[in-house]
Design a protein around this motif. Sequence first.
Motif, PDB file in Angstrom:
ATOM      1  N   ALA A  65      -5.882  -3.588  15.746  1.00  0.00           N
ATOM      2  CA  ALA A  65      -5.888  -2.337  16.914  1.00  0.00           C
ATOM      3  C   ALA A  65      -4.470  -2.549  17.389  1.00  0.00           C
ATOM      4  O   ALA A  65      -3.922  -1.329  17.706  1.00  0.00           O
ATOM      5  CB  ALA A  65      -6.803  -2.844  17.850  1.00  0.00           C
ATOM      6  N   GLU A  66      -3.836  -3.617  17.438  1.00  0.00           N
ATOM      7  CA  GLU A  66      -2.521  -3.534  17.826  1.00  0.00           C
ATOM      8  C   GLU A  66      -1.409  -3.542  17.086  1.00  0.00           C
ATOM      9  O   GLU A  66      -0.175  -3.360  17.583  1.00  0.00           O
ATOM     10  CB  GLU A  66      -2.330  -4.966  18.753  1.00  0.00           C
ATOM     11  CG  GLU A  66      -3.532  -5.204  20.013  1.00  0.00           C
ATOM     12  CD  GLU A  66      -3.477  -6.493  20.469  1.00  0.00           C
ATOM     13  OE1 GLU A  66      -2.987  -7.468  19.972  1.00  0.00           O
ATOM     14  OE2 GLU A  66      -4.401  -6.644  21.297  1.00  0.00           O
ATOM     15  N   ALA A  67      -1.523  -3.691  15.928  1.00  0.00           N
ATOM     16  CA  ALA A  67      -0.596  -3.762  14.868  1.00  0.00           C
ATOM     17  C   ALA A  67       0.452  -2.505  14.907  1.00  0.00           C
ATOM     18  O   ALA A  67       0.070  -1.477  14.837  1.00  0.00           O
ATOM     19  CB  ALA A  67      -1.030  -4.130  13.523  1.00  0.00           C
ATOM     20  N   ALA A  68       1.849  -2.735  14.719  1.00  0.00           N
ATOM     21  CA  ALA A  68       2.726  -1.620  14.603  1.00  0.00           C
ATOM     22  C   ALA A  68       3.845  -1.906  13.634  1.00  0.00           C
ATOM     23  O   ALA A  68       5.020  -1.641  13.910  1.00  0.00           O
ATOM     24  CB  ALA A  68       3.471  -1.421  15.939  1.00  0.00           C
ATOM     25  N   GLY A  69       3.237  -1.951  12.537  1.00  0.00           N
ATOM     26  CA  GLY A  69       4.161  -2.434  11.254  1.00  0.00           C
ATOM     27  C   GLY A  69       4.511  -1.036  10.363  1.00  0.00           C
ATOM     28  O   GLY A  69       4.469   0.174  11.226  1.00  0.00           O
ATOM     29  N   GLN A  70       5.164  -1.336   9.300  1.00  0.00           N
ATOM     30  CA  GLN A  70       5.576  -0.168   8.649  1.00  0.00           C
ATOM     31  C   GLN A  70       4.487   0.756   8.299  1.00  0.00           C
ATOM     32  O   GLN A  70       3.313   0.490   8.462  1.00  0.00           O
ATOM     33  CB  GLN A  70       6.139  -0.825   7.095  1.00  0.00           C
ATOM     34  CG  GLN A  70       6.649   0.251   6.170  1.00  0.00           C
ATOM     35  CD  GLN A  70       6.970  -0.385   4.940  1.00  0.00           C
ATOM     36  OE1 GLN A  70       6.926  -1.388   4.705  1.00  0.00           O
ATOM     37  NE2 GLN A  70       7.376   0.621   3.924  1.00  0.00           N
ATOM     38  N   THR A  71       5.024   1.908   8.392  1.00  0.00           N
ATOM     39  CA  THR A  71       4.163   3.265   8.174  1.00  0.00           C
ATOM     40  C   THR A  71       4.156   3.981   6.792  1.00  0.00           C
ATOM     41  O   THR A  71       5.271   4.006   6.256  1.00  0.00           O
ATOM     42  CB  THR A  71       4.052   4.219   9.278  1.00  0.00           C
ATOM     43  OG1 THR A  71       5.389   4.747   9.021  1.00  0.00           O
ATOM     44  CG2 THR A  71       3.693   3.503  10.549  1.00  0.00           C
ATOM     45  N   TRP A  72       3.117   4.560   6.344  1.00  0.00           N
ATOM     46  CA  TRP A  72       3.334   5.503   5.122  1.00  0.00           C
ATOM     47  C   TRP A  72       2.483   6.583   5.607  1.00  0.00           C
ATOM     48  O   TRP A  72       1.592   6.770   6.264  1.00  0.00           O
ATOM     49  CB  TRP A  72       2.606   4.483   3.901  1.00  0.00           C
ATOM     50  CG  TRP A  72       3.270   3.461   3.379  1.00  0.00           C
ATOM     51  CD1 TRP A  72       4.223   3.209   2.500  1.00  0.00           C
ATOM     52  CD2 TRP A  72       3.024   2.073   3.751  1.00  0.00           C
ATOM     53  NE1 TRP A  72       4.548   2.158   2.323  1.00  0.00           N
ATOM     54  CE2 TRP A  72       3.800   1.290   3.121  1.00  0.00           C
ATOM     55  CE3 TRP A  72       2.284   1.610   4.673  1.00  0.00           C
ATOM     56  CZ2 TRP A  72       4.060  -0.175   3.179  1.00  0.00           C
ATOM     57  CZ3 TRP A  72       2.213   0.125   4.837  1.00  0.00           C
ATOM     58  CH2 TRP A  72       3.161  -0.618   4.099  1.00  0.00           C
ATOM     59  N   PRO A  73       3.026   8.068   4.786  1.00  0.00           N
ATOM     60  CA  PRO A  73       1.994   9.011   4.757  1.00  0.00           C
ATOM     61  C   PRO A  73       0.485   9.027   4.550  1.00  0.00           C
ATOM     62  O   PRO A  73       0.399   8.268   3.407  1.00  0.00           O
ATOM     63  CB  PRO A  73       2.572  10.179   4.204  1.00  0.00           C
ATOM     64  CG  PRO A  73       4.078   9.569   3.919  1.00  0.00           C
ATOM     65  CD  PRO A  73       3.958   8.054   3.796  1.00  0.00           C
ATOM     66  N   ALA A  74      -0.594   9.240   4.979  1.00  0.00           N
ATOM     67  CA  ALA A  74      -1.835   9.249   4.671  1.00  0.00           C
ATOM     68  C   ALA A  74      -2.047  10.120   3.736  1.00  0.00           C
ATOM     69  O   ALA A  74      -2.787  10.052   2.943  1.00  0.00           O
ATOM     70  CB  ALA A  74      -2.829   9.593   6.049  1.00  0.00           C
ATOM     71  N   GLU A  75      -1.481  11.393   3.760  1.00  0.00           N
ATOM     72  CA  GLU A  75      -1.702  12.493   2.662  1.00  0.00           C
ATOM     73  C   GLU A  75      -1.356  11.957   1.137  1.00  0.00           C
ATOM     74  O   GLU A  75      -0.007  11.328   1.251  1.00  0.00           O
ATOM     75  CB  GLU A  75      -1.247  13.810   3.111  1.00  0.00           C
ATOM     76  CG  GLU A  75      -1.245  14.880   1.992  1.00  0.00           C
ATOM     77  CD  GLU A  75      -0.601  16.276   2.753  1.00  0.00           C
ATOM     78  OE1 GLU A  75      -0.764  17.191   1.895  1.00  0.00           O
ATOM     79  OE2 GLU A  75      -0.208  16.183   3.524  1.00  0.00           O
ATOM     80  N   GLY A  76      -1.986  12.057   0.316  1.00  0.00           N
ATOM     81  CA  GLY A  76      -1.583  11.550  -1.117  1.00  0.00           C
ATOM     82  C   GLY A  76      -1.479   9.964  -1.296  1.00  0.00           C
ATOM     83  O   GLY A  76      -1.176   9.648  -2.377  1.00  0.00           O
ATOM     84  N   ALA A  77      -1.965   9.323  -0.365  1.00  0.00           N
ATOM     85  CA  ALA A  77      -1.963   7.841  -0.341  1.00  0.00           C
ATOM     86  C   ALA A  77      -2.962   7.249  -1.591  1.00  0.00           C
ATOM     87  O   ALA A  77      -3.816   7.956  -1.775  1.00  0.00           O
ATOM     88  CB  ALA A  77      -2.245   7.257   0.823  1.00  0.00           C
ATOM     89  N   ASP A  78      -2.162   6.366  -2.014  1.00  0.00           N
ATOM     90  CA  ASP A  78      -3.214   5.771  -3.425  1.00  0.00           C
ATOM     91  C   ASP A  78      -4.059   4.512  -2.972  1.00  0.00           C
ATOM     92  O   ASP A  78      -3.510   3.573  -2.418  1.00  0.00           O
ATOM     93  CB  ASP A  78      -2.282   5.157  -4.602  1.00  0.00           C
ATOM     94  CG  ASP A  78      -2.994   4.774  -5.700  1.00  0.00           C
ATOM     95  OD1 ASP A  78      -4.093   5.061  -5.846  1.00  0.00           O
ATOM     96  OD2 ASP A  78      -2.172   4.091  -6.622  1.00  0.00           O
ATOM     97  N   LEU A  79      -5.251   4.953  -2.793  1.00  0.00           N
ATOM     98  CA  LEU A  79      -6.269   3.844  -2.044  1.00  0.00           C
ATOM     99  C   LEU A  79      -7.136   2.922  -3.056  1.00  0.00           C
ATOM    100  O   LEU A  79      -7.692   3.402  -3.965  1.00  0.00           O
ATOM    101  CB  LEU A  79      -7.083   4.601  -1.184  1.00  0.00           C
ATOM    102  CG  LEU A  79      -6.599   5.600  -0.115  1.00  0.00           C
ATOM    103  CD1 LEU A  79      -7.751   6.067   0.847  1.00  0.00           C
ATOM    104  CD2 LEU A  79      -5.475   4.794   0.656  1.00  0.00           C
TER     105      LEU A  79
END
Length: 276
Positions: free
Chosen positions: A44-58
């Motif tokens: 809940a608290e993490a604030a690390g690196q971010t990536w776009p959710a759109e087009g993400a490879d899950l």
Amino acid sequence: MKLVTLRVDGGTRAVRLDGDVLVDLGSPDLGALFAQDGWEARAAEAAGQTWPAEGADLAPVVPRPSKVVCVGHNYTNHIKEMGRELPSHPTLFPKFADTLTGPADPIVKPAETDALDWEVELVVVVGKPVRRASEDEAVAAIAGFTVMNDVSVRDWQFRTIEWTQGKIWQSSTPVGPYVVTPDEVGGVRPALEVKTTVDGRVMQQDDTGTLLFDPVYLVQYISTIVQLNPGDLIATGTPAGVGHARDPKVYLTGGETVVTEVAGIGACVNQIVKES
């Protein structure tokens, strides 16, 4: 929270969905995250690196669970369409980590079958070790829920009275896209619509509130047999509408788009491709 295992930079990362971005949680995948004490607060608290959710490879939400336990015959309508009696106890069979694939990955139709079928399922994701769980311990052990398409090779499944060989084909079982915590779906016994469409045609539609054996009971029952570990998956069964039970039977031949969805959690969207 909606939690994801993201494929990135040749590996994977556990991330949290925040609007239109995915936030790094400091773990390589959700299985590793759930193995840590206090993972809920960390996620809940993490604030690390971010990536776009759109087009993400899950990736599969838990790429390498110690076990995947599947439940057969857990919706009354599906039991009836398969010509079975209502069971007194859960019907269990395993899957393996090598069986899992991502929620948007293509599904290869094995050359050895002409009886490939779909099965939408609500999946319980275990968040802490538990053995011989009481009801309260089972509730506390549920990290959240995700979606599975228990793709089944029916002609191999019914070669014997044991189903496993029809359920464990390589990279055949999409799991994801998210692990959604119970507070977002009405608790640990959610009543959510489950649905499968094949090329836009609705094939399965039911409600998880009609499960014979609910998620809490399944954690109690299975943990009586074997310890459940963080990241383990329990697939709770599929409702009526599978292709094998139709008259005439309907199977996946290649080229179809199969969407298996649980309301409030998300959908696996997979293209069926023929094995080259």
